[in-house]
Write a protein that holds these residues in place. Structure first.
Motif, mmCIF file in Angstrom:
data_model
loop_
_atom_site.group_PDB
_atom_site.id
_atom_site.type_symbol
_atom_site.label_atom_id
_atom_site.label_comp_id
_atom_site.label_asym_id
_atom_site.label_seq_id
_atom_site.Cartn_x
_atom_site.Cartn_y
_atom_site.Cartn_z
ATOM 1 N N ALA B 266 0.842 -1.258 0.131
ATOM 2 C CA ALA B 266 0.048 -0.044 -0.260
ATOM 3 C C ALA B 266 0.818 1.315 -0.087
ATOM 4 O O ALA B 266 0.518 2.301 -0.406
ATOM 5 N N SER B 267 2.197 1.254 0.638
ATOM 6 C CA SER B 267 3.024 2.597 0.784
ATOM 7 C C SER B 267 3.825 2.550 -0.424
ATOM 8 O O SER B 267 4.444 3.693 -0.757
ATOM 9 N N GLY B 268 4.226 1.450 -0.890
ATOM 10 C CA GLY B 268 5.226 1.406 -2.142
ATOM 11 C C GLY B 268 6.778 1.843 -1.263
ATOM 12 O O GLY B 268 7.774 2.195 -2.342
ATOM 13 N N ASP B 269 6.738 1.687 -0.128
ATOM 14 C CA ASP B 269 8.071 2.011 0.443
ATOM 15 C C ASP B 269 9.345 1.241 0.104
ATOM 16 O O ASP B 269 9.296 0.140 0.273
ATOM 17 N N ALA B 270 10.219 1.760 -0.712
ATOM 18 C CA ALA B 270 11.211 1.234 -1.383
ATOM 19 C C ALA B 270 11.980 0.341 -0.351
ATOM 20 O O ALA B 270 12.296 -0.619 -0.661
ATOM 21 N N ALA B 271 12.260 1.008 0.794
ATOM 22 C CA ALA B 271 13.114 0.233 1.840
ATOM 23 C C ALA B 271 12.403 -0.972 2.428
ATOM 24 O O ALA B 271 13.196 -2.023 2.777
ATOM 25 N N TYR B 272 11.173 -0.983 2.477
ATOM 26 C CA TYR B 272 10.392 -2.165 2.821
ATOM 27 C C TYR B 272 10.539 -3.299 1.809
ATOM 28 O O TYR B 272 10.927 -4.334 2.017
ATOM 29 N N ILE B 273 10.473 -2.905 0.722
ATOM 30 C CA ILE B 273 10.576 -3.897 -0.468
ATOM 31 C C ILE B 273 11.870 -4.320 -0.651
ATOM 32 O O ILE B 273 11.975 -5.580 -0.760
ATOM 33 N N GLU B 274 12.782 -3.580 -0.559
ATOM 34 C CA GLU B 274 14.229 -4.021 -0.491
ATOM 35 C C GLU B 274 14.640 -4.966 0.419
ATOM 36 O O GLU B 274 15.174 -5.842 0.387
ATOM 37 N N ALA B 275 14.139 -4.635 1.787
ATOM 38 C CA ALA B 275 14.453 -5.461 2.935
ATOM 39 C C ALA B 275 13.830 -6.934 2.850
ATOM 40 O O ALA B 275 14.221 -7.847 3.119
#
Lengths: 618, 618
Positions: B266-275
Motif C-alpha cells: 500500500a505504501s510503496g516504501d522502497a526500503a520495505y521492498i528491498e528489505a
C-alpha cells in the motif's frame, strides 16, 4: 573346435527387412533416401568414375584409376543401401542398374579373387605391401553389399564375388601364413556377416584372426607419414583383449569394437567382453558429445584426450556417429541393457541424422556443435564415405527396433511399425507379431499390440529411455500393471512377463519433458553452458528463426520453461521449443539434426547459461 | 497525509469466498476440515477451558485461568476458520455455537477495550509490562477472526469487540505515547486487515508504527530467561528497513514479513521492498527445506545458521509453513512474480498440508523430513497453535488461486474451481468469470474457460510453476498461441493478452515429470542424497508400503525411472511412484504430505543416492 563354442546368452537382432515402418518421422525419410539419396550417390559415383574404375580394372574400358584407393567402398556402400531399400520396395529399374554395376565389379575381380580397382589398375606390384591402403576395407564393404543384395533379391552373383574375395584373403592370411592387421577396420565385421549369410566358419575364423593380429607389432603400426600418431591411430597399439581406452581414428575404432562385439556375442570370450565394457565406458563417459558425436579432432579424424570436446571445431564425422550406432546395437544384444539402445537412439535422432539434409541430397562430413554460419552440407566429397554411409544406415533403421531375448522379445526403439518376430524362446516357441503406434519422437505415448501365433507366457521388454524419469504402462486400460507383481524393470527395460493373448495391447506413456543438460565439469568447452533435449532429440538455436539473436551473444536459463509447439510446416515437421533468452528476446530451439536446412546462420547446441531468476533452493 | 500514499502497482488478491472449489484434491479436504477439524478444535478448546477462560474473565463463571497466556488465540483461530467454512457453507448450528462463544469473548473485554483473559484473570497489575506475553498477539488473532466472521455472516458483534480492542491499543501506543514492539508478531498484519475491513486509517498507521518500533532498543529485546538468543529471537535486533537475514523464531519472523509486505503493497516504501527481497532470498535460498519447511531448530523454534537443514531433527513447525504461504502470497501480489506463488504452492501441497492427518483430527506440530518411526500426529498440544492454524489456513485456500493484475487477471494456483473476478483493470472494466477444470496436482492439464461480462482485450496470466520446464498452451484447439505474437512469458507467467470472448477456453498442459532433486552442496545433511518431486508434490519413502526396506539402508538412483501409478484407494487417492532401489528391491514413493497415515514406520524424503547404472555422460 567350433569358434562359436560358448555363445553369450545374449539377444538376437531381427532382420530389419521384417520391420515395416509406417512412421510419420521415418517413413518420409526412407522415401527421400530411396528416391533421392541413393540416386544422387549413384550419380556421383558415376560422375567421379568410381564406377568406371571397375570397368577399367576389368578391362572393359580404357583409362586410369581416378580418385583415391578407397573409392571402391563408396560404390559398395550405395549398393548396400540400395539393397536395403529394395527389400521393402522392389524397383526393377534400380535393380537393373545395380546388376549392371555388379557386372563391372565382377569383371574387376582378378582370377585369384583379388579385388581392389586401385591396385589392379595402378599398382599391382604393390598389393598387400601397405596395411593402410584399405584393400580389405574395400573388401569388407563389398561383402556387406553382397550379403545385403543377396538377402534383398536372392541373387548370388555379388555374393559369389564376395566369397571368392574372402577365400582369397583366407588363402593369403591366417595362422601360419602372412601377418595382416588392416589399417582401417571393416573387414572383420563384414567377415562375420559373410559367415552368418553362408554358414562358412572359415570367414568367422579369419575375422577373429584379423582381430587378434592387432597390437603385436606386426600389423599396420604407425602410418609412415604420420609417425607422431603412433600405432594407436589404427588401433594397433595393444592387443584387442587389452584395450582400455578409445584412441585414434574414430570410425576405425568403432568398426573394430563392432566386430569385437560380434565375436563376443558368439564366442562368449570374457576378455573381449571386459575390453568392450571398458572402452565403452571410456567412450561414452568421457569422449562423446551430447549429440552422440565422437572424435573431436580434424587432425586425426578421431580422439584426443579425455573431455576434449570443443564445439565449434568438433569434427564428429557422420560415419563415426553411424558406427557408434552399429557398435551400440551389438552391445545391446550382448548385454541386454537399454543403455546401449539409448546410444543407438541418440545417433538415430542426432549425431547420425544431422549428416543428411531434409532434401536428402546434401551431406555433412563434419558435424560441429556450434557454427558462426559458414558450415554447410554439400553434395559430395572427395572422400565421400559419409553420404554413402547414410545411404546404408538409414534404410536399415528398422533393425534397431526389436530384438529376440532369452525369454521373449524386446522393443528397443519406438516407431510406428509392424513386424513379426521369430521368438524361438517365447512360450509356444512361435512367431509374435508386434504393432507399434506412436508419434515418437515428438510424443512419448506408444501403443503396442502383441499378437502371438499362439497365446502363451513370455516376456515383452519395453525400453525406458535413459532420458525418461517416469512412465505409465497399462494393459487394456489397467493402469496398475506397471507396479503389479507381474512386472519389474531390468537394465533399462520394463519387463512384462505374462500370458499373452493375441491382441493384448500395452499402452506405454513415457514422460517426455524438456531437459536442461549441463556438461560434466571436466569439459572446458561447456563450462557455464546448457543444452536442451526433449525425449531423444537434442535441440539447437539457429540464426534462422531467431531474428535478433547473434552467435553466443545470448543466454538461456536452465530453469526457464519452454512452450512446446509442434509445427508441421517447419523443417519437415518438428516440435519446436519457444522460450526467452535472459535478455528478454524470443528464442526458438529446433532439433539439431535439422540444422542448416534454412538460410545460412549461426548454430549452437551449448548455450551460455543465464542464472535463474532468483529462485528458492534447498 | 494518507499513509496509503504511493501504492505499488502490484496485484490484488481476490476474496477466497468468491472461489468455489469443486476439486477432487481439495474438496474432500475442505469437507473434513469443516466436519471434523473445526469441530475437534472447538471441543478441545472447550475441554481445556480455553473457552471457559473468557467466561471467567467476563465474570460469568467462577474459576481461575487455565493453560497458558496465549490460549485465547487458539479460540480466535478456530473461529476464523469456522467463519471461512461458513462463507461457502452456511451452517446454523455451527453459527449458533460461534455466537455463543462470541458472547463470552465480549463479556471478557474490559470496559476500556482491553482483552486478554490471562491478564484479566490472573495478573491485571502486570498488563503491558512484558512485551513477550502475547497480549497483542492474542489481539491480532481476535481481529482476524472478527473480520472473517463479519465477512461471512455480516454480524458486527465480534468486529465491534475487535475495534474497541484496536482503539484501546491506539489509545495507549503510538507516536508520543508508550513504546511497544510485540514479542510475537501477528497484531501488525491483523491491524492492516482491520483497516481494510473498516476503512479506519488509524489501524493501518498503528500497524506501521508497531513495525517501526522494532530494532531500536525499546522493544521486546531479548527474552529475560533466554538472553542467549538476543533480540533477534523476536526480530527486535534491527529496524525492519534494515533486515538482511531471516533470524529467530520462524513463525514470528514470517508474520512480521507478512505485515511488512502488506504495508509495502500500500505504501510503496522502497526500503520495505528491498528489505523483503533480501530476507526472502535469504530464507528461500539458504534456509528452507524442499518441503517448504522452515526453522530447523526445536531450541528456538526457528532459524540457526545458513544451510543448517538437518532432516531427522527438522523442527519445521506447521505454523511456520503456513506463515510462509501467507508471506509469499503477499510477495506475489507485490511483485507479480510467480516464484512466490511457487512457494505458496510448495506449502499447500507439502510443508503445511503434512500438518494434518487425512482424517482431519490429528496434527503435527513438528514436521521432520526423516523419521525412524516414532513421530506421529496427535490430537492436540499444550501449545496448540498448529491445529488451529490449519483450521484457518485450509478453508481459505481458494484465495491463492487468482489475483487481479494491472491489465487483467492472473491464475496462480491450479484447482478445479469457479470464480468471478472483479477485474477493474480489464478492458470493459467488468467482471470475469473463470472456470478451471483439472486433475491437479496429479496431472498437469488445466482447461480454463474465460467468461468476461463484456468481451474485450485484457491479459490472462497463467503461472508456469517453477518445477515445469515445458508447457503447451492452446486456445480452442489452436496450439500455436503459446508462441504466437500475442503471447509472452513474464516473471513465471504465460501472458495471454488478447481480445477475450465469453467462453474462450485455454488448454494449458504443464509437463509434470518426476524430478530428482539434489540439495545445494552446502547442506551437509543432504550430501550424497536425492529427493523426488513430481509436479508440486514432494515424495517420501515410508516403511508402510515398503516391506523389506529399512531406514536409510537403501539407495535410489537419480536417473532411474519410476512407474507412475494413480491409486484412488491409497491415502485418499494419490499418485505413487514405483521404482527399484539400487539393491534391486521394489520401492514405492508416496506424497510427503500423506505420511504417517498408515501403520507406524520409517519415513525419508532425502534418500541415499545410488550411482546410476554406468551411463554415458557429456
Amino acid at each position: 573346435m567350433s569358434i562359436v563354442n560358448n555363445p553369450v546368452k545374449g539377444w538376437q537382432g531381427v532382420p530389419f527387412s521384417s520391420v515395416n515402418i509406417n512412421d510419420a518421422f521415418w517413413r518420409p525419410r526412407l522415401e527421400v533416401l530411396k528416391n533421392v539419396t541413393i540416386s544422387v550417390c549413384l550419380d556421383q559415383c558415376e560422375q567421379t568414375n568410381r564406377i568406371a574404375n571397375f570397368a577399367v580394372a576389368g578391362g572393359l574400358q580404357e583409362g586410369k584409376f581416378e580418385g583415391i584407393y578407397y573409392n571402391d567402398s563408396d560404390v559398395y556402400k550405395v549398393l548396400e543401401g540400395a539393397a536395403y531399400a529394395l527389400m521393402t520396395d522392389r524397383d526393377p529399374e534400380l535393380e537393373a542398374e545395380i546388376d549392371r554395376i555388379i557386372g563391372l565389379i565382377e569383371a574387376a575381380q582378378e582370377p585369384d579373387g583379388y579385388l581392389c580397382a586401385y591396385f589392379t589398375i595402378e599398382a599391382p606390384e604393390r598389393k598387400w605391401t601397405d596395411m593402410e591402403k584399405h584393400e580389405m576395407y574395400n573388401g569388407g564393404h563389398l561383402i556387406e553389399a553382397a550379403v545385403a543384395y543377396y538377402q534383398a533379391t536372392g541373387k548370388r552373383r555379388l555374393l559369389d564375388v564376395a566369397c571368392r574375395l574372402a577365400d582369397h584373403y583366407d588363402a593369403l592370411f591366417g595362422p601360419g601364413k602372412r601377418h595382416w592387421a588392416e589399417g582401417h577396420e571393416e573387414i572383420e565385421l563384414a567377415l562375420v556377416k559373410l559367415f552368418r549369410a553362408t554358414g562358412e566358419e572359415r570367414y568367422w575364423k579369419l575375422a577373429l584372426w584379423l582381430l587378434e593380429e592387432r597390437g603385436h607389432g606386426h600389423g599396420v603400426g604407425a602410418i609412415w607419414d604420420k609417425p607422431e600418431w603412433g600405432p594407436a591411430y589404427c588401433q594397433d597399439d595393444v592387443p584387442v583383449r587389452d584395450i582400455r581406452e578409445v584412441k585414434g581414428h574414430a570410425v576405425r575404432a568403432m568398426y573394430l569394437y563392432t566386430a569385437m562385439a560380434d565375436v563376443a556375442l558368439a564366442s562368449g570370450d570374457a576378455a573381449y567382453i571386459e575390453a568392450l565394457d571398458r572402452v565403452w565406458a571410456h567412450t561414452a563417459e568421457r569422449n562423446m558429445y551430447v549429440t552422440g558425436g565422437i572424435g573431436p579432432s580434424q587432425h586425426n579424424e578421431g580422439f584426443t584426450s579425455d573431455y576434449d570436446l570443443p564445439n565449434e571445431s568438433a569434427y564428429c564425422e557422420t560415419c563415426a556417429a553411424i558406427a557408434m550406432a552399429f557398435w551400440n546395437h551389438r552391445m545391446n544384444l550382448l548385454h541386454g541393457d537399454g543403455k546401449y539402445a539409448d546410444l543407438v537412439e541418440r545417433e538415430m535422432f542426432n549425431g547420425a541424422l544431422a549428416g543428411i539434409s531434409l532434401s536428402g541430397d546434401k551431406f555433412f562430413y563434419v558435424n560441429p556443435l556450434a557454427s558462426k554460419g559458414e558450415h554447410h552440407r554439400v553434395e559430395w566429397f572427395h572422400t565421400s564415405c559419409c553420404p554413402t554411409n547414410l545411404a546404408r544406415f538409414l534404410p536399415a533403421i528398422g533393425q534397431y527396433a526389436y530384438a529376440v531375448t532369452e525369454d521373449g522379445i524386446a522393443i528397443n526403439q519406438y516407431m510406428n511399425s509392424e513386424t513379426t518376430i521369430n521368438a524361438a524362446n517365447a512360450a509356444g516357441g512361435g512367431k509374435v507379431q508386434v504393432l507399434q503406434s506412436t508419434a515418437y519422437p515428438w510424443d512419448g505415448r506408444v501403443a503396442i499390440t502383441i499378437l502371438p501365433e499362439q497365446a502363451g507366457k513370455f516376456a515383452v521388454r519395453l525400453r525406458v529411455p535413459g532420458w525418461c524419469r517416469g512412465y505409465r504402462v497399462s494393459l487394456q486400460g489397467d493402469d496398475r500393471i506397471g507396479g503389479g507383481a507381474d512386472t519389474k524393470t531390468d537394465k533399462g527395460y520394463i519387463v512384462l512377463n505374462r500370458h499373452w493373448m493375441p491382441g493384448d495391447t500395452v499402452l506405454l506413456e513415457l514422460d517426455m519433458p524438456v531437459e536442461a543438460i549441463r556438461s560434466r565439469p571436466e569439459v572446458e568447452a561447456n563450462r557455464g553452458r546448457v543444452a536442451f533435449q526433449r525425449g531423444p532429440v537434442v535441440y539447437c538455436a539457429e540464426g534462422a528463426g531467431n531474428d535478433g539473436l547473434a552467435y553466443d551473444e545470448f543466454a538461456l536459463s536452465a530453469g526457464a520453461p519452454f512452450a512446446i509447439e509442434h509445427r508441421e510446416e517447419l523443417l519437415g515437421g518438428v516440435t519446436a521449443l519457444r522460450g526467452q533468452t535472459s535478455e528478454g528476446k524470443a528464442c526458438s530451439l529446433t532439433p539439431y539434426y535439422a540444422w542448416d536446412n534454412r538460410e545460412a546462420g549461426f548454430m549452437q547446441v551449448w548455450m551460455r547459461e543465464a542464472e535463474d531468476r532468483q529462485l528458492y533452493r534447498f
